[in-house]
Design an enzyme around this catalytic site. Structure first.
Site, PDB file in Angstrom:
ATOM      1  CB  SER A   1      -8.229   0.644   5.950  1.00  0.00           C
ATOM      2  OG  SER A   1      -8.921   1.862   5.989  1.00  0.00           O
TER       3      SER A   1
ATOM      4  CB  SER B   1      -8.091   3.577   3.112  1.00  0.00           C
ATOM      5  OG  SER B   1      -7.212   2.932   4.023  1.00  0.00           O
TER       6      SER B   1
ATOM      7  CE  LYS C   1      -3.860   2.008   2.708  1.00  0.00           C
ATOM      8  NZ  LYS C   1      -4.692   1.836   3.915  1.00  0.00           N
TER       9      LYS C   1
END
Lengths: 485, 475
Positions: A177, A153, A78
Site C-alpha cells: 500500500s 491503499s 494518511k
C-alpha cells in the site's frame, strides 16, 4: 521554481539560509492544493488552519535558531494514523465522525521534528484495496492521468506528493500500500521492516503485516523521513529495540561489488512489457554502478497471494470487530435490539470490499477450517520468510518490478477483486516476510504513466535500500517530469 | 443403577496487581463508571496492548504452587465474540500456548490424600460490566473492569462428588489468597467458578455428556448447584431421557439450574494468535526467582503445625485456613511457648469473638502479645483458667493487655498459703457436720469445701493450692 515543487532537503537549505519562511512554504503548498485538489482529491480533510498555526510556530523556532529535521516541512498524513482532536476516518463511513483523543506515535515524532501537517490523505477503506476506489469519501485520481487510479491503499498520500500538494507524506503498507501507489504515481515510497516504525495509533488492518512508511520526492528525502519515523516505541509490543542509524549517511554511497539478486519468479509472463523493459534497464543501471547481478530463487512466491489473502483478512475480521456502534463512530438510527444494532451498523458502516474481507477472514478462522486455512497459511508464511533468509545469504539486495502494470483506469477492476488483488503480486511477499522494501521511479510508459522498481533487503537493512536506491536514482537519471495539472 | 459423578472446575481469579494487564489503568474495584478506562480499555482504533509483567509473575506463582510446568514460551490469542462489555470485540486470552500446564493439588478426603489434576493455567483480561436501566430500555457500559488481569485455572475432571468439588475450590482459594495474588472475594467476583459436570454408570470409563454450570457466586452455591445438577441428570437417565451438552445457569433463589444455551448455540470463538503481542519467554532464572518468593503453602504449613506443635490435624487445618491467622497463632506460640494452649484459646475464644462480629483476624483487638501474656499468667498461676475466661472477654472488648484488666478488676489469684490456711480453718470450724461425714467416708463432700473456699475468696484462690491444702487439713 515554486516552493511546493521542492524537496525536503532543498527547502531545508532555504530555511537554514533564511531564504524562505515556513509560512511561505505552507502558503505555497495550500495555493497548489487550491489549484489541483478538486481534480486529484488527495485529501479527506485539509488542516489549513492548524497548518498555518504550525508554520507560524516553526518560524518562531527558526528565529530562535531551533531548526529540527522537518521544521516547516508540509507533510500529509494518511487518514489511518490517529491525530488528536482531528477526525480520523480510515476512509470509512463507520469512522466518519471518530475523533481520536491521542496522536499516533509517528504523528508525535513528526510533530517534534517540526513537520507542518497539511491534511489527512484519502485511502482505500481500512487500507483494503489497491486503487483508493474503496474510500467512503470517493476515489482519488492519478495526477498523471486523472482517469486512472493512483494505486492504493495509500493513494492520497502518493498523489499529494506527486501533485505537489505536500512535500512528503505518511502511508501504511500491509501488502504494498505504499510501494504500489508510489510506483504508479512516480514517487519514492518505503515500507520499513516490521517493528522499525511504531504502529501505535495506526488503525489496524492486519496487525502482523501493517507498517508505516514515507512517500517522498526523492531518495534523500526518504532517508530524512526515516530518521524521524524509525525507533523503538514502548507503547507497541512488536516494536523492536534495534539501533537506528543515521539514514542520511547511506545517500550517495556506492554499491560497488554489491550482489543484487534477481528472483526468477518475479519475471514471468503477465508483466506489462513496458514495465519489463524498464526494469531490465534498471538492472543495467545497477550493473553499471558496480552491482553484481545474481540469479536467485524465492520458490514459495506462487503462494504469497493466497497466504496473504488468508492472514490479512483473518486479522482484519478480528481488528474490525470493535466497530460495533456501541462506543464511537457510526451507530444505526433504527435498531430494536442489540443484534439488530450490530448488524445494521456494520451493514451501513462498511463498504463492499471491507465486508468481503471480514467474511473471508471470519471463515478462515472458523472451527473446522482454521487448520486448513489460517494454520496452513501461517506455515507457508514461515517458508516464504525462509526463502528470503536464504536469498539474502547470496545477495545484498533484491531487485524486482514494484507492480505488474502501470496505473489502470478508475472502475476497470472494481468488479473483479482477483484482478485487483494481483496488483500487489510483487509487494505482498515483503510484508509476509517482515522485510523492508522501497519503490523508486524507473521511467514512464509511452502513454506517460510512471513505473517503479523495487529493492528489498534483509530485516533492518533500510540503510542498504537507501544506498542502492540513491545510487540508482543518481545514475539512472530518470527524466524529471511533472504531471500536467 | 449406581452412578458416578464427574466434575471439573474452571476458576477465574482476578490478580491483585495495581494496574491492568495491558495498560496502566488502576485495577481498583468500585470508582465512578469508566473512571479507570483509557483508550486501550475502550478499544479505540489504533491503540495497542503492552503486557504487565507482574501478571505473568503472579500467574507463575500460582503455577508453581499447583505443581504446574511453566511453558518457556507462552503466548496470547484472541477470543472473538461480540458483546457490549467487550470493547474490542475480542478478549485477549491464551489458547494454544498457556502459561502453565500439567499440575495438581492435593485434597484430604477421609484422611487420605487425593490428587486433583490442573490441566492448565492461563492469563487473560476481564471484560467490562453492563448495567441495565430498570425503568427504561437502556443499558450502560462500565469498562472499569475491562483489562483487569485474570488467571483461569482449569482442573481435570477428577472430582467425584460436589463435596470434593467444594473442597478443591476452597483449597484453590486458600492457595491464591496465601500467595497474595488474589483477594478471593467471591461476591465482588474476584474469584469465580464454572463447573463441568456429568454422570456415568459406576464402572464405566467413558465420560457422560456434560453440562457447564455458571453463575454460582459462593462455595455453598457451587456445592448446591452441583448437587442439584447431579440429581437432575440422574433423573433424566433413570427416566429414559437424554442429557444434552449445554450451558446452564444456577438460579440461587429457585435452587435449580436452567438451560442458557445448547451446544449448537455455543460461540465459535475463532481463536488465533494475537499479532499485537509477542510470546512471553520464561527462563529458568525467572522461574527460580519466583520460586524463591513463594511463601509456605497451606498444606505444608498444616503438616508442619501438626508435627512441630503437636496439635490435632483438625486444629492445624483451622489455624492455617487463613494465612494471617496462622501467623497470629505462631506469634502467640513464639511468645508463650505453649502451642496446645495457644491453639485452644485462638480456636475457642478468639475465633468465636471474631465470628460473632464477622471480623477478620487482622481486625482482632487482642494482640498476639496480649494473648501470649494471658497464657503465661495462667501458667504462672497468677490467674486461673476460669478467671481467664473473663479476662479475655475484656481484652477483646477493650483491647487492653491482660495485666491491666487483672489489676483493674483486682482479679489476682490468692496464692498466699498462710492466708488460705486461715480461710480454710475458719470454714472447717464452721462446718463440723460436713467434716464428720467427710472423715466418715463421704468423699464427695470434698467439693463442698472447695466451693466454700472459692466463695469466701470470690473465686480468687488458686485452685491447685486449695486442693492441696484441703487434702491436708481435712484428714
Amino acid at each position: 521554481m515554486e516552493l511546493y515543487s521542492l524537496t525536503i532537503h532543498e527547502l531545508q537549505e532555504k530555511i537554514k539560509n533564511g531564504d524562505v519562511s515556513a509560512m511561505q512554504i505552507a502558503e505555497s503548498v495550500f495555493s497548489r492544493i487550491d489549484a489541483v485538489e478538486e481534480r486529484v482529491h488527495s485529501y479527506i480533510r485539509l488542516m489549513k488552519e492548524e497548518a498555518l498555526a504550525a508554520a507560524a510556530k516553526a518560524d518562531e523556532n527558526i528565529k530562535k535558531g531551533d531548526i529540527q529535521p522537518l521544521t516547516g516541512i508540509p507533510v500529509a498524513l494518511k487518514d489511518i494514523v490517529c491525530t488528536k482532536g482531528i477526525t480520523t476516518t480510515c476512509g470509512s463511513h463507520i469512522l466518519h465522525n471518530f475523533v481520536p483523543p491521542y496522536n499516533a506515535t509517528v504523528v508525535e515524532k513528526l510533530s517534534a521534528a517540526g513537520a507542518v501537517f497539511v491534511g489527512k490523505a484519502n485511502m482505500d477503506e481500512f487500507a483494503m484495496g489497491s486503487s483508493t476506489e474503496t474510500s467512503y469519501f470517493g476515489p482519488t485520481s492519478n495526477p498523471w492521468d486523472l482517469e486512472r487510479i493512483p494505486g492504493g491503499s495509500s493513494g492520497g498520500s502518493a498523489t499529494a506528493v506527486a501533485a505537489d500538494e505536500c512535500i512528503a507524506s505518511i502511508g501504511s503498507d500491509t501488502g504494498g500500500s505504499i510501494r504500489q501507489p508510489a510506483a504508479l504515481c512516480g514517487v519514492v515510497g518505503m515500507k520499513p521492516t516490521y517493528g522499525r516504525v511504531s504502529r501505535f495509533g495506526l488503525i489496524a488492518f492486519a496487525s502482523s503485516l501493517d507498517q508505516i512508511g514515507p512517500f517522498t520526492k526523492d531518495v534523500e528525502d526518504c532517508a530524512i523521513m526515516m530518521n524521524v519515523l524509525a525507533g523503538y516505541d514502548p507503547k507497541e509490543s512488536t516494536s523492536v529495540k534495534t539501533e537506528v542509524p543515521d539514514y542520511r549517511r547511506f545517500i550517495g554511497g556506492d554499491i560497488k561489488g554489491w550482489k543484487v539478486g534477481i528472483p526468477k519468479e518475479y519475471f514471468v509472463e503477465g508483466i506489462d512489457p513496458e514495465i519489463a523493459a524498464a526494469v531490465k534497464k534498471a538492472i543495467a543501471v545497477v550493473e553499471k554502478c558496480g552491482g553484481q547481478i545474481v540469479d536467485i530463487t524465492l520458490p514459495h512466491t506462487q503462494y504469497c497471494l493466497a497466504v496473504y489473502y488468508i492472514i490479512a483478512p483473518a486479522e482484519a475480521s478480528s481488528n474490525l470487530a470493535r466497530y460495533d456502534g456501541v462506543k464511537y463512530g457510526l451507530r444505526t438510527a433504527d435498531a430494536r435490539d442489540l443484534m439488530e444494532m450490530y448488524t445494521k451498523t456494520r451493514r451501513q458502516g462498511f463498504g463492499a470490499e471491507v465486508k468481503r474481507r471480514i467474511m473471508i477472514g471470519t471463515y478462515a478462522l472458523s472451527a473446522g477450517y482454521y487448520d486448513a486455512y489460517y494454520g496452513k497459511a501461517s506455515q507457508v508464511r514461515a517458508l516464504i520468510r525462509r526463502d528470503f533468509d536464504e536469498a539474502f545469504q547470496q545477495c545484498d539486495v533484491i531487485l524486482t518490478p514494484t507492480t505488474p502494470t502501470p496505473a489502470f483506469k478508475i472502475g476497470e477492476k472494481t468488479d473483479d477483486p482477483l484482478q485487483m488483488y494481483l496488483s500487489d503480486i510483487f509487494t505482498i511477499s515483503t510484508n509476509l516476510a517482515g522485510i523492508p522494501g522501497i519503490s523508486v521511479p524507473c521511467g514512464f510508459t509511452a502513454a506517460g504513466l510512471p513505473m517503479g522498481v523495487q529493492f528489498l533487503a534483509g530485516h533492518f537493512e533500510e540503510g542498504k535500500l537507501l544506498q542502492i536506491a540513491s545510487a540508482y536514482e543518481k545514475n539512472a537519471a530518470i527524466e524529471k517530469r511533472r504531471p500536467t495539472l | 443403577m449406581e452412578f458416578e459423578t464427574v466434575i471439573g472446575l474452571e476458576v477465574h481469579a482476578q490478580m491483585l496487581t495495581d494496574t491492568k494487564i495491558f495498560c496502566n489503568c488502576s485495577t481498583k474495584f468500585g470508582g465512578a463508571p469508566n473512571s479507570h478506562a483509557c483508550p486501550v480499555c475502550l478499544g479505540l482504533p489504533g491503540v495497542l496492548p503492552v503486557l504487565n509483567k507482574k501478571v505473568v509473575e503472579y500467574g507463575m506463582k500460582m503455577a508453581l504452587a499447583t505443581n504446574c510446568t511453566i511453558n518457556p514460551s507462552n503466548s496470547f490469542a484472541r477470543k472473538n465474540y461480540f458483546y457490549p462489555d467487550l470493547p474490542k470485540g475480542y478478549q485477549i486470552s491464551q489458547f494454544a500456548y498457556p502459561l502453565a500446564e500439567h499440575g495438581y493439588i492435593l485434597l484430604e478426603i477421609n484422611g487420605e490424600q487425593k490428587k486433583i489434576g490442573i490441566t492448565r493455567i492461563h492469563m487473560e483480561e476481564d471484560a467490562g460490566k453492563l448495567m441495565h436501566d430498570e425503568n427504561n430500555p437502556v443499558s450502560y457500559v462500565d469498562l472499569n473492569r475491562t483489562g483487569v488481569p485474570l488467571i483461569e485455572i482449569v482442573s481435570e475432571p477428577d472430582m467425584r462428588s460436589p463435596e470434593e468439588a467444594a473442597d478443591y475450590l476452597k483449597r484453590l482459594h486458600e492457595i491464591l489468597v496465601y500467595l497474595e495474588i488474589c483477594d478471593g472475594n467471591m461476591e465482588e467476583g474476584s474469584f469465580r467458578c464454572d463447573a463441568n459436570v456429568s454422570i456415568r454408570p459406576k464402572g464405566q470409563e467413558e465420560f457422560g455428556i456434560r453440562a457447564e454450570l455458571k453463575n454460582m457466586n459462593s462455595f455453598r452455591n457451587v456445592q448446591r448447584a452441583l448437587e442439584y445438577e447431579v440429581k437432575r441428570q440422574q433423573y433424566l437417565v433413570e427416566n429414559g431421557q437424554k442429557i444434552v451438552q449445554e450451558t446452564r445457569l444456577w438460579d440461587d433463589a429457585g435452587g435449580v439450574t436452567n438451560s442458557m444455551r445448547s451446544k449448537e448455540e455455543a460461540h465459535d470463538y475463532r481463536y488465533f494468535p494475537d499479532p499485537d503481542l509477542v510470546p512471553v519467554m520464561v527462563d529458568e532464572i525467572w522461574i527460580a526467582r519466583i520460586r524463591e518468593e513463594l511463601p509456605e503453602l497451606p498444606l505444608v504449613k498444616r503438616e508442619r503445625f501438626v508435627k512441630d506443635y503437636q496439635i490435632p490435624t483438625y486444629d492445624a487445618g483451622v489455624l492455617t485456613a487463613d494465612k494471617a491467622l496462622a501467623l497470629y497463632y505462631e506469634d502467640v506460640v513464639k511468645l508463650c511457648g505453649k502451642p496446645k494452649q495457644a491453639s485452644n484459646w485462638v480456636m475457642g475464644d478468639v475465633l468465636r469473638f471474631l465470628n460473632e462480629e464477622k471480623r477478620d483476624i487482622r481486625q482482632c483487638p487482642i494482640s498476639a502479645k496480649s494473648l501470649a501474656d494471658m497464657i503465661t499468667l495462667i501458667e504462672e498461676g497468677v490467674i486461673s483458667g476460669k478467671m481467664a475466661k473473663d479476662v479475655i472477654d475484656d481484652m477483646y472488648k477493650t483491647g487492653k493487655p491482660p495485666q491491666d484488666i487483672i489489676k483493674e478488676k483486682g482479679l489476682v489469684q490468692i496464692t498466699d498459703e498462710g492466708e488460705l490456711i486461715k480461710t480454710i480453718s475458719a470454714i472447717i470450724e464452721a462446718s463440723p457436720n460436713q467434716l464428720k461425714d467427710y472423715r466418715g467416708g463421704k468423699e464427695k463432700l470434698f467439693g463442698f469445701f472447695v466451693g466454700q473456699v472459692m466463695k469466701a475468696t470470690q473465686g480468687k484462690a488458686n485452685p491447685q493450692l486449695v486442693n492441696d491444702l484441703l487434702k491436708k487439713m481435712l484428714t
